[in-house]
Design a protein around this motif. Structure first.
Motif, PDB file in Angstrom:
ATOM      1  N   LYS A 103      11.314  -1.181  -6.654  1.00  0.00           N
ATOM      2  CA  LYS A 103      11.898   0.023  -7.635  1.00  0.00           C
ATOM      3  C   LYS A 103      12.827  -0.580  -8.479  1.00  0.00           C
ATOM      4  N   THR A 104      13.724  -1.664  -7.372  1.00  0.00           N
ATOM      5  CA  THR A 104      14.211  -3.123  -8.405  1.00  0.00           C
ATOM      6  C   THR A 104      14.529  -3.900  -7.891  1.00  0.00           C
ATOM      7  N   ASP A 105      14.438  -4.734  -8.612  1.00  0.00           N
ATOM      8  CA  ASP A 105      14.140  -5.980  -8.090  1.00  0.00           C
ATOM      9  C   ASP A 105      14.814  -7.013  -7.099  1.00  0.00           C
ATOM     10  N   LEU A 106      15.262  -7.524  -6.271  1.00  0.00           N
ATOM     11  CA  LEU A 106      16.147  -8.060  -5.560  1.00  0.00           C
ATOM     12  C   LEU A 106      16.352  -9.493  -5.495  1.00  0.00           C
ATOM     13  N   ILE A 107      16.950 -10.554  -6.288  1.00  0.00           N
ATOM     14  CA  ILE A 107      17.145 -11.739  -5.725  1.00  0.00           C
ATOM     15  C   ILE A 107      18.412 -12.479  -5.223  1.00  0.00           C
ATOM     16  N   SER A 108      17.275 -13.095  -4.076  1.00  0.00           N
ATOM     17  CA  SER A 108      19.137 -14.271  -3.276  1.00  0.00           C
ATOM     18  C   SER A 108      18.205 -15.677  -3.531  1.00  0.00           C
ATOM     19  N   ASP A 109      18.976 -16.659  -3.490  1.00  0.00           N
ATOM     20  CA  ASP A 109      18.723 -17.591  -2.854  1.00  0.00           C
ATOM     21  C   ASP A 109      19.849 -17.624  -1.806  1.00  0.00           C
ATOM     22  N   GLY A 110      20.487 -16.587  -0.955  1.00  0.00           N
ATOM     23  CA  GLY A 110      20.740 -16.855   0.453  1.00  0.00           C
ATOM     24  C   GLY A 110      22.546 -16.992   0.287  1.00  0.00           C
ATOM     25  N   LEU A 111      22.958 -17.559  -0.892  1.00  0.00           N
ATOM     26  CA  LEU A 111      24.229 -17.230  -1.881  1.00  0.00           C
ATOM     27  C   LEU A 111      24.735 -16.061  -2.261  1.00  0.00           C
ATOM     28  N   THR A 112      23.278 -15.757  -2.838  1.00  0.00           N
ATOM     29  CA  THR A 112      24.083 -14.916  -4.062  1.00  0.00           C
ATOM     30  C   THR A 112      22.672 -14.022  -3.656  1.00  0.00           C
ATOM     31  N   VAL A 113      23.311 -12.755  -4.161  1.00  0.00           N
ATOM     32  CA  VAL A 113      21.795 -11.190  -4.276  1.00  0.00           C
ATOM     33  C   VAL A 113      22.274 -10.983  -5.648  1.00  0.00           C
ATOM     34  N   ASN A 114      21.435 -10.686  -6.173  1.00  0.00           N
ATOM     35  CA  ASN A 114      21.667 -10.172  -7.653  1.00  0.00           C
ATOM     36  C   ASN A 114      20.279  -8.534  -7.645  1.00  0.00           C
ATOM     37  N   GLU A 115      20.916  -8.093  -8.132  1.00  0.00           N
ATOM     38  CA  GLU A 115      19.965  -6.893  -8.737  1.00  0.00           C
ATOM     39  C   GLU A 115      19.332  -6.678 -10.264  1.00  0.00           C
ATOM     40  N   VAL A 116      17.781  -6.192 -10.310  1.00  0.00           N
ATOM     41  CA  VAL A 116      17.493  -6.070 -11.922  1.00  0.00           C
ATOM     42  C   VAL A 116      16.956  -4.713 -11.604  1.00  0.00           C
ATOM     43  N   SER A 117      17.906  -3.956 -12.416  1.00  0.00           N
ATOM     44  CA  SER A 117      17.195  -1.862 -12.459  1.00  0.00           C
ATOM     45  C   SER A 117      17.394  -1.174 -13.639  1.00  0.00           C
ATOM     46  N   ILE A 118      16.681  -2.480 -14.370  1.00  0.00           N
ATOM     47  CA  ILE A 118      16.264  -2.085 -15.832  1.00  0.00           C
ATOM     48  C   ILE A 118      14.865  -1.078 -15.514  1.00  0.00           C
ATOM     49  N   PHE A 119      15.432  -0.195 -16.583  1.00  0.00           N
ATOM     50  CA  PHE A 119      14.059   0.807 -15.900  1.00  0.00           C
ATOM     51  C   PHE A 119      12.428   0.403 -16.435  1.00  0.00           C
ATOM     52  N   GLY A 120      11.560   0.609 -16.091  1.00  0.00           N
ATOM     53  CA  GLY A 120      10.539  -0.273 -16.365  1.00  0.00           C
ATOM     54  C   GLY A 120       9.488   0.942 -17.199  1.00  0.00           C
ATOM     55  N   SER A 121       8.576   0.596 -15.569  1.00  0.00           N
ATOM     56  CA  SER A 121       7.150   1.716 -16.222  1.00  0.00           C
ATOM     57  C   SER A 121       6.804   2.735 -14.922  1.00  0.00           C
ATOM     58  N   PRO A 122       6.623   4.111 -15.075  1.00  0.00           N
ATOM     59  CA  PRO A 122       6.352   4.685 -13.663  1.00  0.00           C
ATOM     60  C   PRO A 122       5.138   4.343 -13.544  1.00  0.00           C
ATOM     61  N   ARG A 123       4.210   3.567 -14.783  1.00  0.00           N
ATOM     62  CA  ARG A 123       2.819   2.866 -14.146  1.00  0.00           C
ATOM     63  C   ARG A 123       3.038   2.061 -12.835  1.00  0.00           C
ATOM     64  N   ARG A 124       2.152   2.084 -11.985  1.00  0.00           N
ATOM     65  CA  ARG A 124       2.136   0.779 -10.516  1.00  0.00           C
ATOM     66  C   ARG A 124       0.755  -0.009 -11.153  1.00  0.00           C
ATOM     67  N   CYS A 125       0.372  -0.075 -12.138  1.00  0.00           N
ATOM     68  CA  CYS A 125      -1.246  -0.125 -11.872  1.00  0.00           C
ATOM     69  C   CYS A 125      -1.514  -2.239 -11.698  1.00  0.00           C
ATOM     70  N   GLY A 126      -2.232  -2.491 -11.051  1.00  0.00           N
ATOM     71  CA  GLY A 126      -1.998  -3.553 -10.208  1.00  0.00           C
ATOM     72  C   GLY A 126      -1.889  -4.920 -11.249  1.00  0.00           C
ATOM     73  N   GLY A 127      -1.325  -6.129 -11.095  1.00  0.00           N
ATOM     74  CA  GLY A 127      -0.914  -6.828 -11.637  1.00  0.00           C
ATOM     75  C   GLY A 127      -0.117  -7.459 -12.417  1.00  0.00           C
TER      76      GLY A 127
END
Ligand SMILES: NC(=O)C1=CN([C@@H]2O[C@H](COP(=O)(O)OP(=O)(O)OC[C@H]3O[C@@H](n4cnc5c(N)ncnc54)[C@H](OP(=O)(O)O)[C@@H]3O)[C@@H](O)[C@H]2O)[C@@H](O)CC1
Ligand SMILES: Nc1ncnc2c1ncn2[C@@H]1O[C@H](COP(=O)(O)OP(=O)(O)OP(=O)(O)O)[C@@H](O)[C@H]1O
Length: 448
Positions: free
Chosen positions: A266-290
């Motif tokens: 729902k929120t993308d979390l990104i880390s390289d072990g030193l930093t943790v960042n999140e991207v929570s821009i509203f996307g789409s409620p559809r969860r189609c594959g791909g």
């Protein structure tokens, strides 16, 4: 007890006070950074953390690292990527990843897949360069395996050093012989220092063979919920703990030796072990594959651009070297996918499919290049062309000058980004950008 406003999720104070930490913080902010609030207890342990990230901040990072279209560039300089994936069952996934890379702006996109998948993938698009080199167990006799494996590796090696990034895994399948060959390809990429995004079945492979990526700071893992669970269980020998999501992710990345992990959800979390960042821009409620495949192709392109961006900023080189291009690429890929998914959903609602999202990638990238200076110049020019514009607007709408000004700017923005691609929320974001620009003509308008 103290609060630290940072882009870094830390387990101890020593790290918090390190110069690397402070540099990253400064640089990420200057790139349009984001804000992570980590609650530190007296003993320095991060007891509770909450991130607040504005979509516009992730966009700022994306905007900074996006390669400018420049007539002096020649083919290939905007990026050459390869997707290693595609088998009898899955032809869509490698296509989605490879075509997304092209739509975002890479010049060349290759696919290395099995013979069965190659003809199908070629038929989806003449733009992709498709190499039918991978083999599955069913097509190889036991006594041929060593020779075939060496041949596969040789075929990929011929190309490897030309790539700016490879994506391993979309639609790869789980055939043991094929995965064995792909392990060699991952090692080859590592030896050649080619950034490698690992997704889908590639994650199944590396989770069971962590040495393939361990200590490789040019590797990005993009697990979905299942893949993340498998990684955590295997590496940290515990269950996923969402109460402690940032610390757990950061600890996972450190345990695999500083790879970058983009945890999708729902929120993308990104880390390289030193930093943790999140991207929570509203996307789409559809969860189609791909959608994960679009993401892996996007991350590949943006990571290459981020590397380029950091390597060409000579005057800031010592500082820039503290930033991790893999993290910047992941933030940007995630932000772009979400923005494209949101636009596709606006148009197609419940019928939104992955191909619809791919069609929106280019429009989203274009909208990024909104420049308040240029917009203001256009606004001023427009005043010359329609000298009575403000008056007639006032007559028409019966509104005061400020409202008219906002409408006016809105018009310019709509012209600039192409009428249909901006929703109301974004229009206000652009208007805000103009209002913050000191030479904006609205300052003058206020006195009309
Ligand atoms: N249009 C296309 O071509 C698309 C193709 N796609 C491609 O599909 C592949 C799988 O990706 P996904 O994301 O479905 O895997 P994920 O959520 O981990 O698993 C879900 C459940 O399925 C199971 N399972 C999976 N593979 C299995 C196998 N070979 N054999 C047996 N079990 C298997 C898995 O079980 P488990 O791993 O837990 O044992 C879990 O319970 C990957 O290559 C992806 O790129 C997607 O990108 C979508 C669009
Ligand atoms: N609940 C959610 N709300 C909004 N966006 C989401 C949500 N879950 C996932 N996403 C977005 O969709 C993208 C793909 O995530 P997903 O978990 O579907 O990956 P995946 O299973 O690997 O995809 P694929 O079907 O390609 O294999 C992520 O980058 C994320 O931004």
């Amino acid at each position: 007890m103290n609060f630290i406003d940072s882009s870094i999720c830390l387990e101890n104070c020593m790290l918090a006070s390190s110069s690397v930490y402070r540099r990253q913080l400064f640089l990420i902010r200057s790139l349009g950074g984001y804000c992570c609030r980590v609650h530190m207890e007296g003993d320095g342990r991060a007891m509770r953390s909450s991130l607040s990230t504005l979509g516009a901040d992730a966009e700022g990072v994306m905007q900074k690292i996006t390669l400018k279209l420049d007539p002096s560039l020649y083919k290939g300089q905007a990026g050459k990527v390869a997707v290693i994936g595609g088998c009898r069952e899955y032809t869509g996934a490698p296509y989605f990843a490879a075509i997304s890379a092209l739509k975002i702006g890479a010049d060349l996109s290759h696919v290395f897949c099995t013979k069965d998948a190659a003809a199908v993938i070629k038929s989806y698009s003449p733009e992709l360069i498709v190499h039918p080199v991978l083999e599955e167990s069913y097509s190889v006799r036991d006594d041929e395996k060593a020779t075939v494996s060496a041949k596969v590796l040789g075929e990929v090696k011929k190309w490897m050093e030309r790539f700016d990034c490879i994506v391993v895994g979309p639609g790869l399948g789980r055939d043991p012989f094929l995965l064995n060959c792909v392990s060699d390809i991952i090692r080859q990429a590592r030896d050649a220092e080619i950034p490698t995004v690992i997704d889908g079945d590639g994650l199944f492979l590396v989770t069971n063979n962590l040495d393939l990526v361990k200590g490789n700071s040019l590797a990005i893992l993009t697990p979905n919920v299942n893949e993340y669970k498998r990684l955590v269980e295997k590496v940290l020998k515990c269950q996923v703990n969402d109460e402690n999501a940032y610390e757990q992710l950061s600890s996972l990345a450190r345990s695999i030796g500083g790879v970058t992990i983009l945890r999708k959800g729902k929120t993308d979390l990104i880390s390289d072990g030193l930093t943790v960042n999140e991207v929570s821009i509203f996307g789409s409620p559809r969860r189609c594959g791909g959608q994960g495949d679009i993401l892996s192709g996007s991350v590949a392109v943006f990571s290459s651009w981020a590397r380029h961006h950091l390597s060409t900023k000579n005057n800031e080189s010592s500082m820039q070297s503290s930033l991790n291009p893999m993290v910047l690429g992941s933030i940007s890929g995630s932000a772009l996918l979400r923005k494209a998914a949101s636009l596709a959903f606006e148009n197609k609602k419940r019928s939104t499919l992955t191909t619809d999202i791919i069609e929106c990638l280019g429009k989203r990238i274009y909208a990024l290049h909104f420049d308040p200076v240029i917009a203001c110049q256009k606004l001023k020019r427009l005043q010359l062309y329609i000298p009575n514009g403000f008056a007639s607007f006032s007559d028409m709408f019966g509104q005061n000058v400020n409202d008219v000004g906002v409408l006016y700017v809105g018009m310019i923005i709509l012209c600039h980004v192409g009428f249909v691609d901006v929703n109301l929320k974004e229009m206000f974001y652009y208007i805000k950008k103009i209002l913050n620009y000191e030479n904006n003509p609205l300052q003058i308008l206020k006195f009309v």
